[in-house]
Design a protein around this motif. Structure first.
Motif, PDB file in Angstrom:
ATOM      1  N   LYS A 142      80.303 -14.021  36.881  1.00 56.20           N
ATOM      2  CA  LYS A 142      81.750 -15.056  36.935  1.00 56.20           C
ATOM      3  C   LYS A 142      81.896 -14.639  35.342  1.00 56.20           C
ATOM      4  O   LYS A 142      83.000 -15.166  34.509  1.00 56.20           O
ATOM      5  N   ASP A 143      81.211 -13.401  34.189  1.00 60.80           N
ATOM      6  CA  ASP A 143      81.493 -13.357  32.981  1.00 60.80           C
ATOM      7  C   ASP A 143      82.079 -14.703  32.494  1.00 60.80           C
ATOM      8  O   ASP A 143      82.735 -14.543  31.650  1.00 60.80           O
ATOM      9  N   ALA A 144      80.660 -15.666  32.167  1.00 59.24           N
ATOM     10  CA  ALA A 144      80.987 -16.851  31.478  1.00 59.24           C
ATOM     11  C   ALA A 144      79.498 -17.651  31.360  1.00 59.24           C
ATOM     12  O   ALA A 144      79.065 -16.331  32.344  1.00 59.24           O
ATOM     13  N   ARG A 145      78.916 -17.763  30.755  1.00 58.57           N
ATOM     14  CA  ARG A 145      77.756 -18.652  30.880  1.00 58.57           C
ATOM     15  C   ARG A 145      77.435 -19.816  29.779  1.00 58.57           C
ATOM     16  O   ARG A 145      78.354 -20.560  29.896  1.00 58.57           O
ATOM     17  N   ALA A 146      76.328 -20.803  29.947  1.00 59.22           N
ATOM     18  CA  ALA A 146      76.142 -21.945  29.574  1.00 59.22           C
ATOM     19  C   ALA A 146      74.961 -21.895  28.699  1.00 59.22           C
ATOM     20  O   ALA A 146      74.558 -20.755  29.169  1.00 59.22           O
ATOM     21  N   LEU A 147      74.950 -22.641  27.341  1.00 55.34           N
ATOM     22  CA  LEU A 147      73.898 -21.914  25.925  1.00 55.34           C
ATOM     23  C   LEU A 147      73.465 -23.505  25.706  1.00 55.34           C
ATOM     24  O   LEU A 147      73.968 -24.594  25.590  1.00 55.34           O
ATOM     25  N   ALA A 148      72.081 -23.651  25.695  1.00 55.62           N
ATOM     26  CA  ALA A 148      71.133 -24.205  24.470  1.00 55.62           C
ATOM     27  C   ALA A 148      70.455 -23.869  24.093  1.00 55.62           C
ATOM     28  O   ALA A 148      70.610 -22.410  23.964  1.00 55.62           O
ATOM     29  N   VAL A 149      69.412 -24.497  23.124  1.00 54.30           N
ATOM     30  CA  VAL A 149      69.063 -24.144  21.678  1.00 54.30           C
ATOM     31  C   VAL A 149      68.006 -24.405  22.014  1.00 54.30           C
ATOM     32  O   VAL A 149      67.767 -26.346  21.368  1.00 54.30           O
ATOM     33  N   LEU A 150      66.525 -23.861  21.618  1.00 53.64           N
ATOM     34  CA  LEU A 150      65.445 -23.954  21.333  1.00 53.64           C
ATOM     35  C   LEU A 150      65.007 -23.716  19.548  1.00 53.64           C
ATOM     36  O   LEU A 150      65.185 -22.739  19.283  1.00 53.64           O
ATOM     37  N   ASN A 151      65.010 -24.599  18.693  1.00 50.16           N
ATOM     38  CA  ASN A 151      64.367 -24.931  17.672  1.00 50.16           C
ATOM     39  C   ASN A 151      63.406 -24.820  17.212  1.00 50.16           C
ATOM     40  O   ASN A 151      62.760 -26.724  17.389  1.00 50.16           O
ATOM     41  N   THR A 152      62.388 -23.809  16.853  1.00 47.64           N
ATOM     42  CA  THR A 152      61.072 -24.590  15.806  1.00 47.64           C
ATOM     43  C   THR A 152      61.454 -24.437  14.898  1.00 47.64           C
ATOM     44  O   THR A 152      59.977 -24.675  14.071  1.00 47.64           O
ATOM     45  N   GLY A 153      62.040 -24.549  13.476  1.00 46.25           N
ATOM     46  CA  GLY A 153      62.259 -23.933  12.238  1.00 46.25           C
ATOM     47  C   GLY A 153      62.796 -25.158  11.572  1.00 46.25           C
ATOM     48  O   GLY A 153      63.583 -26.032  12.825  1.00 46.25           O
ATOM     49  N   LYS A 154      63.242 -25.303  11.021  1.00 38.87           N
ATOM     50  CA  LYS A 154      64.258 -26.000   9.780  1.00 38.87           C
ATOM     51  C   LYS A 154      65.311 -25.365   9.358  1.00 38.87           C
ATOM     52  O   LYS A 154      66.639 -25.766   9.272  1.00 38.87           O
ATOM     53  N   SER A 155      66.038 -23.827  10.122  1.00 37.68           N
ATOM     54  CA  SER A 155      67.152 -23.494  10.315  1.00 37.68           C
ATOM     55  C   SER A 155      67.846 -24.346  11.679  1.00 37.68           C
ATOM     56  O   SER A 155      67.847 -24.911  12.056  1.00 37.68           O
ATOM     57  N   LYS A 156      69.488 -24.511  10.187  1.00 36.79           N
ATOM     58  CA  LYS A 156      69.925 -25.177  11.511  1.00 36.79           C
ATOM     59  C   LYS A 156      71.123 -24.183  11.948  1.00 36.79           C
ATOM     60  O   LYS A 156      72.091 -24.877  12.509  1.00 36.79           O
ATOM     61  N   ASP A 157      70.906 -22.956  11.928  1.00 42.34           N
ATOM     62  CA  ASP A 157      72.378 -22.266  12.566  1.00 42.34           C
ATOM     63  C   ASP A 157      72.072 -22.901  13.955  1.00 42.34           C
ATOM     64  O   ASP A 157      70.901 -22.152  14.392  1.00 42.34           O
TER      65      ASP A 157
END
Length: 543
Positions: free
Chosen positions: A378-393
């Motif tokens: 379907k040429d598309a995606r879903a996204l979540a994020v794992l963050n183990t640091g202080k960056s907010k990017d």
């Protein structure tokens, strides 16, 4: 979606157990009515049905509330009572700045996490404030038949303004899914995760991340799942670009749905091919794909520390989409499939058909990492994020980690843990089912017969049953058996226990299960658009 540490989980388990015992001692106010249930007594695993529901169909079969069903429930034992109450109603949902109207459980998408411990009694009241009838199905749970939530087969539809009390022993730990089993309602927001904790949990981990995947169309520019189904059922015309030469099981895949019709914009997927699925990825071109109710440009963020062992519970709550999942910069150790343990194997990516679940463990590295669920074909995606640091990017919505094209572990290669592995015994009964239909006529079915609630494939208590699915179509299908788990036992399969499994185009799927849960049980494709077009049937225990 909430997150949990091991300490939090154990604390919550003790608190809930104490609460369940307290409410058990004070009694229960369980509402009765046509097709509803009344508690047999405080803390009891048995529910005496006041008005047993008897579906239409041939005589000589065990009905949903017959003595055989009650006896099987008694054998599951009795534990603390865990009470939940959901209200199904129309609500507004913020899709990253775009407000849509949809249906949900208690105004949450996904619905609240329902959490119990194996051996507990789940006492779940569903209040219907929708303009139409509804039910609740506990997908993957081996439960008593009259609590299975299939309208017309195991209970009456819960009418608008009414409520129904589901009450049953939850005997096996694992990751499961609650969802409506009425029409196209699953493709709205009527779903929630269910986690059954193991009181003797063998896994060691620091945190848990419940990841619910979904495809979303409801409320966008006038679209509804029912409108999309109408578009698909009117499909006619020439073979779309990229589909020439594909055998669609009796007719070419043709599409000419109306644009801007009363059913919303044209949502039919054209030419979406998946290497993993060996053909079309699906039938519906969804505007959005979600993880825990969030779109890729406003993803949910899971926070942990470097070195944390994280248990990720993947749940595909979609209606028409298989997701290929990978966590950038990490390998995953697969520990469970559909709630049942497997011998641990590492992989970079997994593919989840609709309603499949996988548990994995990862060791968190230092930084910000994308968890991507690629919508196959379907040429598309879903996204979540794992963050183990202080960056907010945050990663870009179009991020594509290398792991998506890395090692891939299909379900048939998984080996069940010894505690849940079946013996090599031969089956007592064999059933062969042909998957039929095509995109031209959108006439999905089993054995070229449209679904009827009166259908029965007979089986007997105590039998080992083998079902061979022969896919005569050019589409892949995730097949689900209610009330049981099966072992994948076909050629090259290693016997993993599951309740939902993919059969590829023009291929076969062979599964074995033990007939140890009497009643009437639905068997169907979990592509919601296929099942509602007729790809469903029923197994029935003979008296």
């Amino acid at each position: 979606m909430h997150t949990y540490t091991r300490r939090t989980l154990l604390s919550a388990s003790v608190t809930a157990a104490a609460s369940g015992l307290l409410t058990a001692c004070t009694g229960a106010d369980l509402r009765s009515g046509p097709g509803s249930a009344q508690g047999a007594g405080p803390g009891s695993g048995l529910v005496d049905v006041v008005h047993p529901f008897v579906p239409k169909g041939p005589k000589g079969y065990v009905n949903p509330s017959d003595p055989e069903v009650l006896a099987a429930e008694r054998r599951r034992g009795s534990g603390p009572v865990r009470r939940y109450r959901f209200t199904a109603r129309e609500t507004s949902f913020d899709l990253a700045g775009k407000t849509v109207r949809t249906w949900a459980y208690s105004d949450r998408i996904p619905g609240e996490l329902v959490r119990v411990t194996a051996g507990d009694i789940l006492d779940f009241t569903l209040v219907n404030r929708l303009p139409v009838g509804t039910t609740m199905h506990s997908h993957g749970v081996r439960l008593r038949c009259d609590m299975d939530g299939v309208p017309g087969l195991t209970q009456q539809t819960i009418k608008p303004g009414s409520e129904f009390n589901y009450r049953f022993v939850v005997s096996h730990p694992g990751t499961y899914l609650l969802h409506s089993h009425e029409g196209m309602q699953l493709d709205r927001g009527l779903y929630a995760p269910l986690v059954v904790d193991d009181p003797k949990e063998p896994l060691s981990y620091d945190k848990e991340w419940v990841v619910v995947l979904d495809d979303w169309v409801d409320g966008l520019d006038g679209s509804t799942p029912d409108g999309v189904l109408t578009q698909l059922q009117k499909v006619k015309g020439p073979v779309p670009k990229g589909m020439h030469g594909m055998d669609m099981g009796g007719g070419h895949a043709g599409h000419s749905a109306p644009h801007g019709s009363s059913h919303g914009p044209d949502r039919i997927l054209r030419g979406g091919l998946s290497r993993m699925l060996q053909g079309m990825g699906g039938n519906v071109d969804y505007p959005y794909y979600l993880i825990n109710g969030r779109v890729p440009h406003a993803p949910s963020v899971f926070r942990a520390r470097r070195g944390d062992r994280i248990r990720i519970r993947f749940i595909n709550a979609g209606a028409d989409t298989a997701f290929r999942v990978a966590l950038g910069g990490h390998e995953m150790t697969v520990t469970h499939s559909d709630g049942y343990p497997v011998e641990h194997r590492t992989t970079d990516a997994l593919v989840l058909g609709m309603a499949e679940r996988y548990d994995v463990v990862v060791t968190a590295k230092d930084g910000v990492f994308p968890l991507v669920a690629l919508a196959e074909g379907k040429d598309a995606r879903a996204l979540a994020v794992l963050n183990t640091g202080k960056s907010k990017d945050l990663p870009a919505p179009s991020v594509y980690p290398d792991e998506l094209d890395g090692r891939f572990l299909p379900a048939h290669q998984l080996v069940p843990a010894k505690s849940v592995a079946f013996s090599d015994n031969k089956p007592d009964r064999e059933i062969q089912i042909k998957l039929t239909g095509n995109m031209k006529w959108y006439n999905w079915s089993f054995d070229r017969r449209p679904y009827s609630v009166e259908q029965r494939h007979p089986i007997r208590q105590g039998e080992r049953v083998r079902i061979t699915f022969l896919n005569h179509t050019g589409m892949w299908h995730p097949l689900h058996l209610h009330g049981h788990t099966f072992a994948i036992t076909g050629p090259n399969a290693r016997g993993a226990r599951k309740d939902t499994a993919i059969v590829l185009p023009h291929d076969r799927l062979v599964v074995d299960f033990y007939a140890d849960n009497p009643g009437l049980w639905m068997l169907h494709c979990h592509n919601q658009y296929h099942s509602e077009s007729g790809m469903m049937t029923n197994l029935g225990y003979l008296k």
